[in-house]
Write a protein that holds these residues in place. Sequence first.
Motif, PDB file in Angstrom:
ATOM      1  N   GLN A 196      12.248   2.058 -16.351  1.00 18.18           N
ATOM      2  CA  GLN A 196      12.946   1.390 -17.446  1.00 18.18           C
ATOM      3  C   GLN A 196      14.425   1.119 -17.169  1.00 18.18           C
ATOM      4  N   HIS A 197      15.014   1.749 -16.159  1.00 20.07           N
ATOM      5  CA  HIS A 197      16.442   1.570 -15.904  1.00 20.07           C
ATOM      6  C   HIS A 197      16.690   1.460 -14.404  1.00 20.07           C
ATOM      7  N   ASP A 198      17.539   0.496 -14.026  1.00 18.70           N
ATOM      8  CA  ASP A 198      17.930   0.310 -12.622  1.00 18.70           C
ATOM      9  C   ASP A 198      16.700   0.232 -11.722  1.00 18.70           C
ATOM     10  N   ALA A 199      15.708  -0.549 -12.171  1.00 18.27           N
ATOM     11  CA  ALA A 199      14.438  -0.613 -11.448  1.00 18.27           C
ATOM     12  C   ALA A 199      14.587  -1.257 -10.081  1.00 18.27           C
ATOM     13  N   GLY A 200      15.490  -2.241  -9.955  1.00 19.20           N
ATOM     14  CA  GLY A 200      15.655  -2.918  -8.674  1.00 19.20           C
ATOM     15  C   GLY A 200      16.020  -1.957  -7.566  1.00 19.20           C
ATOM     16  N   ALA A 201      16.979  -1.070  -7.829  1.00 25.18           N
ATOM     17  CA  ALA A 201      17.401  -0.097  -6.821  1.00 25.18           C
ATOM     18  C   ALA A 201      16.264   0.861  -6.477  1.00 25.18           C
ATOM     19  N   GLU A 202      15.479   1.266  -7.478  1.00 23.50           N
ATOM     20  CA  GLU A 202      14.368   2.180  -7.238  1.00 23.50           C
ATOM     21  C   GLU A 202      13.306   1.534  -6.351  1.00 23.50           C
ATOM     22  N   VAL A 203      12.984   0.281  -6.634  1.00 19.70           N
ATOM     23  CA  VAL A 203      11.982  -0.415  -5.822  1.00 19.70           C
ATOM     24  C   VAL A 203      12.507  -0.648  -4.410  1.00 19.70           C
ATOM     25  N   MET A 204      13.799  -0.937  -4.273  1.00 18.59           N
ATOM     26  CA  MET A 204      14.385  -1.138  -2.938  1.00 18.59           C
ATOM     27  C   MET A 204      14.232   0.116  -2.083  1.00 18.59           C
ATOM     28  N   ARG A 205      14.393   1.283  -2.683  1.00 20.96           N
ATOM     29  CA  ARG A 205      14.226   2.531  -1.928  1.00 20.96           C
ATOM     30  C   ARG A 205      12.784   2.687  -1.436  1.00 20.96           C
ATOM     31  N   MET A 206      11.847   2.197  -2.231  1.00 19.40           N
ATOM     32  CA  MET A 206      10.446   2.277  -1.817  1.00 19.40           C
ATOM     33  C   MET A 206      10.128   1.279  -0.706  1.00 19.40           C
ATOM     34  N   LEU A 207      10.757   0.106  -0.742  1.00 22.95           N
ATOM     35  CA  LEU A 207      10.423  -0.954   0.204  1.00 22.95           C
ATOM     36  C   LEU A 207      10.942  -0.670   1.611  1.00 22.95           C
ATOM     37  N   GLY A 208      12.117  -0.105   1.715  1.00 19.97           N
ATOM     38  CA  GLY A 208      12.716   0.065   3.037  1.00 19.97           C
ATOM     39  C   GLY A 208      13.318  -1.249   3.511  1.00 19.97           C
ATOM     40  N   PRO A 209      13.977  -1.241   4.680  1.00 22.64           N
ATOM     41  CA  PRO A 209      14.654  -2.438   5.188  1.00 22.64           C
ATOM     42  C   PRO A 209      13.666  -3.582   5.415  1.00 22.64           C
ATOM     43  N   GLY A 210      14.170  -4.816   5.222  1.00 15.81           N
ATOM     44  CA  GLY A 210      13.335  -5.989   5.453  1.00 15.81           C
ATOM     45  C   GLY A 210      13.611  -7.079   4.450  1.00 15.81           C
ATOM     46  N   ARG A 211      12.905  -8.194   4.634  1.00 15.06           N
ATOM     47  CA  ARG A 211      13.119  -9.367   3.794  1.00 15.06           C
ATOM     48  C   ARG A 211      12.792  -9.081   2.331  1.00 15.06           C
ATOM     49  N   SER A 212      11.710  -8.365   2.083  1.00  8.88           N
ATOM     50  CA  SER A 212      11.334  -8.098   0.695  1.00  8.88           C
ATOM     51  C   SER A 212      12.400  -7.267  -0.012  1.00  8.88           C
ATOM     52  N   ARG A 213      13.029  -6.352   0.710  1.00  7.91           N
ATOM     53  CA  ARG A 213      14.095  -5.555   0.104  1.00  7.91           C
ATOM     54  C   ARG A 213      15.301  -6.429  -0.210  1.00  7.91           C
ATOM     55  N   PRO A 233       0.797  -1.235   0.000  1.00  6.84           N
ATOM     56  CA  PRO A 233       0.000   0.000   0.000  1.00  6.84           C
ATOM     57  C   PRO A 233       0.825   1.278   0.000  1.00  6.84           C
ATOM     58  N   ASP A 234       2.088   1.195   0.485  1.00 10.18           N
ATOM     59  CA  ASP A 234       2.904   2.411   0.597  1.00 10.18           C
ATOM     60  C   ASP A 234       3.835   2.622  -0.600  1.00 10.18           C
ATOM     61  N   LEU A 235       3.870   1.673  -1.533  1.00  5.97           N
ATOM     62  CA  LEU A 235       4.754   1.815  -2.688  1.00  5.97           C
ATOM     63  C   LEU A 235       4.181   2.829  -3.668  1.00  5.97           C
ATOM     64  N   THR A 236       5.020   3.733  -4.131  1.00  7.04           N
ATOM     65  CA  THR A 236       4.572   4.778  -5.056  1.00  7.04           C
ATOM     66  C   THR A 236       3.994   4.191  -6.331  1.00  7.04           C
ATOM     67  N   VAL A 237       4.657   3.174  -6.857  1.00  7.50           N
ATOM     68  CA  VAL A 237       4.195   2.597  -8.123  1.00  7.50           C
ATOM     69  C   VAL A 237       2.841   1.921  -7.958  1.00  7.50           C
ATOM     70  N   VAL A 238       2.606   1.320  -6.789  1.00 11.21           N
ATOM     71  CA  VAL A 238       1.309   0.687  -6.545  1.00 11.21           C
ATOM     72  C   VAL A 238       0.219   1.744  -6.407  1.00 11.21           C
ATOM     73  N   ALA A 239       0.527   2.817  -5.679  1.00 12.35           N
ATOM     74  CA  ALA A 239      -0.448   3.900  -5.531  1.00 12.35           C
ATOM     75  C   ALA A 239      -0.815   4.488  -6.884  1.00 12.35           C
ATOM     76  N   GLY A 240       0.206   4.714  -7.716  1.00  9.21           N
ATOM     77  CA  GLY A 240      -0.059   5.283  -9.034  1.00  9.21           C
ATOM     78  C   GLY A 240      -0.904   4.375  -9.894  1.00  9.21           C
ATOM     79  N   ALA A 241      -0.681   3.068  -9.771  1.00 11.65           N
ATOM     80  CA  ALA A 241      -1.434   2.117 -10.588  1.00 11.65           C
ATOM     81  C   ALA A 241      -2.850   1.933 -10.069  1.00 11.65           C
ATOM     82  N   MET A 242      -2.972   1.690  -8.752  1.00  9.99           N
ATOM     83  CA  MET A 242      -4.287   1.386  -8.185  1.00  9.99           C
ATOM     84  C   MET A 242      -5.204   2.598  -8.160  1.00  9.99           C
ATOM     85  N   GLU A 243      -4.689   3.733  -7.751  1.00  7.24           N
ATOM     86  CA  GLU A 243      -5.542   4.911  -7.581  1.00  7.24           C
ATOM     87  C   GLU A 243      -5.543   5.803  -8.818  1.00  7.24           C
ATOM     88  N   GLY A 244      -4.408   5.855  -9.509  1.00  9.67           N
ATOM     89  CA  GLY A 244      -4.354   6.676 -10.721  1.00  9.67           C
ATOM     90  C   GLY A 244      -4.827   5.940 -11.950  1.00  9.67           C
TER      91      GLY A 244
END
Length: 694
Positions: free
Chosen positions: A362-379, A344-355
């Motif tokens: 398109q580039h270095d997506a893994g690092a971008e998603v990691m910044r959204m996830l924060g520390p933890g197993r999923s990151r 629910p807190d990921l920017t890309v999910v908010a943009g998709a679900m609500e927008g």
Amino acid sequence: MRDESSPAGEPVAPLTDAEARRVLSELAVEAGGIGTFDWDLTTGRLLWDERLLTMFGYEAGAFDETIAGFTARLHPEDVDRVSAEIAAAVDAVGILDTEYRIVLPDGQVRYLGARGRALAGVDGRAARLLGAAYDMTARREGQVQLERVLESMSTAFFTLDPDWRFTYVNSEAEHLLGLARERLVGAVVWALFPAAVGSVFESSYRRTMSTGEPTSFDAHYPAPLDAWYEVRAWRNLDGVAVSFLDITARRRLQEQADQEARRGRLLGHVMEQLLGTVDPGEAARRLARLLVADLADWAVVTLTGDEGIAGSRRGLVEVASAHRDPALSALVQEYAVSRLPHLPDLTVVAGAMEGGEPQVIQHDAGAEVMRMLGPGRSRDLMAQLAPDAVVVLPLIGSSGAVGILSLCRDAGHGPFPDDALVTAAHVAGRAGLALDNTRLYRRQRRLAEGLQRSLLTEPAQPEHLQVAVRYVAAAESAQVGGDWYDFFLQSDGSSVIAIGDVLGHDTEAAAAMGQVRSMLRGIALTGAAGSTGPADVLRGLDRAMTSLDLSTTATAVVARLSPPAGPQPSATVLTWANAGHPPPLVVGADGTVAQLATPANDLLLGVLPDAPRTEHGRVLDPGATVLLYTDGLVERRGQSIDDGLARLGDLLAVPGTHLLGLEDLCDRIMSRLVDPTPQDDVALVAVRLAARGT
């Protein structure tokens, strides 16, 4: 043959070898239309033979035997060039090889070719220039005509000599190759176009040059041309001739058509797979598998639960995933599950679900998603997966987004092509509607099944009998069905088993089913003890349906289990009456299977109120099992009821089947004979008599 006699008959001396060669040379010069010249560089005297004088349009005695007389006939545009070439041959004491135009006194222009050699004097410098000239007007005019044709062609054309140098290039070739002919002619093709080396261009040209066989092919030349060409190559006298067309636009149209066809096939396959199941989780798994085969390296499908609100980021519970590499499937699935609390807190999910718009990295997506996830197993898992590109698309249902689709491309595979993004958007749109329908269907199905089951009470469980029931609603409709069953005890201790099927799959059928079932139980329970048998129950039910004006028909079997009146206290008597329903089955304690069929079933209920009803009887041994069922168990599309009855009989006759517990027996029957998505409702009632001595 030469006449060796003189006119007076006197003999003529034979020619010497030198004379013969001179005569042959003169004949060759005459036949070739060649004129000769001899320029004495010391005196300046220029001697022409008669043929050359005629060629230049000079009458006898008119040529002043000077180089100026020659220059006077030259075309003004050729004077400087030819003078320079002559001077170069003289200075080098070398060869003169030139072509030029002359203008005759009548204004006619002719093309001549000339070859000569400068001869050195005693001081080593050129003293004489000897040579020959020939009229090449006809050949030149043919060449000019050919060049005009080639220049007017919409097809590009060039020729290469055996050293792979351009010898001719038409204007269309200049345009397509992006170079002026002054740059092209004389240059080596491999030097100007290095990307052709090692390609189909080089191999085809060399094969044509060496074998003389024509070749044709379509090929792409990379930047700076970045174009597709249709090429034809063939041998000519001077090397290889090549014609080619720019077919880039045609190729792009074809590629676009191919992309549309692939997209159509994928969309069709997606809809076929999604519409083939009523389980949203299975639909999500199918969608993920399909997309990693065509659009992405891995995919995750996340749906809102049945209670989730469309368009909300909350309540995302259904997760399915797939990876192109089976070894990474478990890793992707673990990531898909572990990221759920953060979604629910990921920017890309908010943009998709609500927008409602695709979110693309398109580039270095893994690092971008990691910044959204924060520390933890999923990151940590995202760091291992490290995709290059990610696109998150909303799955739009009838009232908003019902989930998200995440597509990822692994490291080294680059960004998503534009056509892949377009296809993904189309797929997400279709899949969203299909998944929403599945979700709504499941809600309605649960509601319908709940209502249906509320009308079907739990059967009684007398001490001397075991009773098991099963009911499955049809998958093709989320409406309440007309199948029903009942089991109850009469006042004399007899057990009544009833099963039936009211025509239809709607609320009217459900209402009629409830009334028929209630009336049957009432009729069976209100008669005198032991006097209301199965046939009496069906007769009373027929009259009641007529009195209540129930505009429906139904099939039914009513059976009663009661102890015999004679001296066999361990035996049980089964009596039954059948109103157009599939026949009951009895499985003996020894495993024998008997179908309680009659020569002709009685008429359906609700057709004639006074239809005759026939009652049948059979004595059952201890441990026997009675099975009553609706037609959904044995009849379906592509299978007749007779074939279904045979399958049921064969299943029950399998050795050891009769030894199964009653619940296990019902489970086996349902699992083997009922499809995962049944086309009709199925009801089953099984009653087993206590074994001897129990």
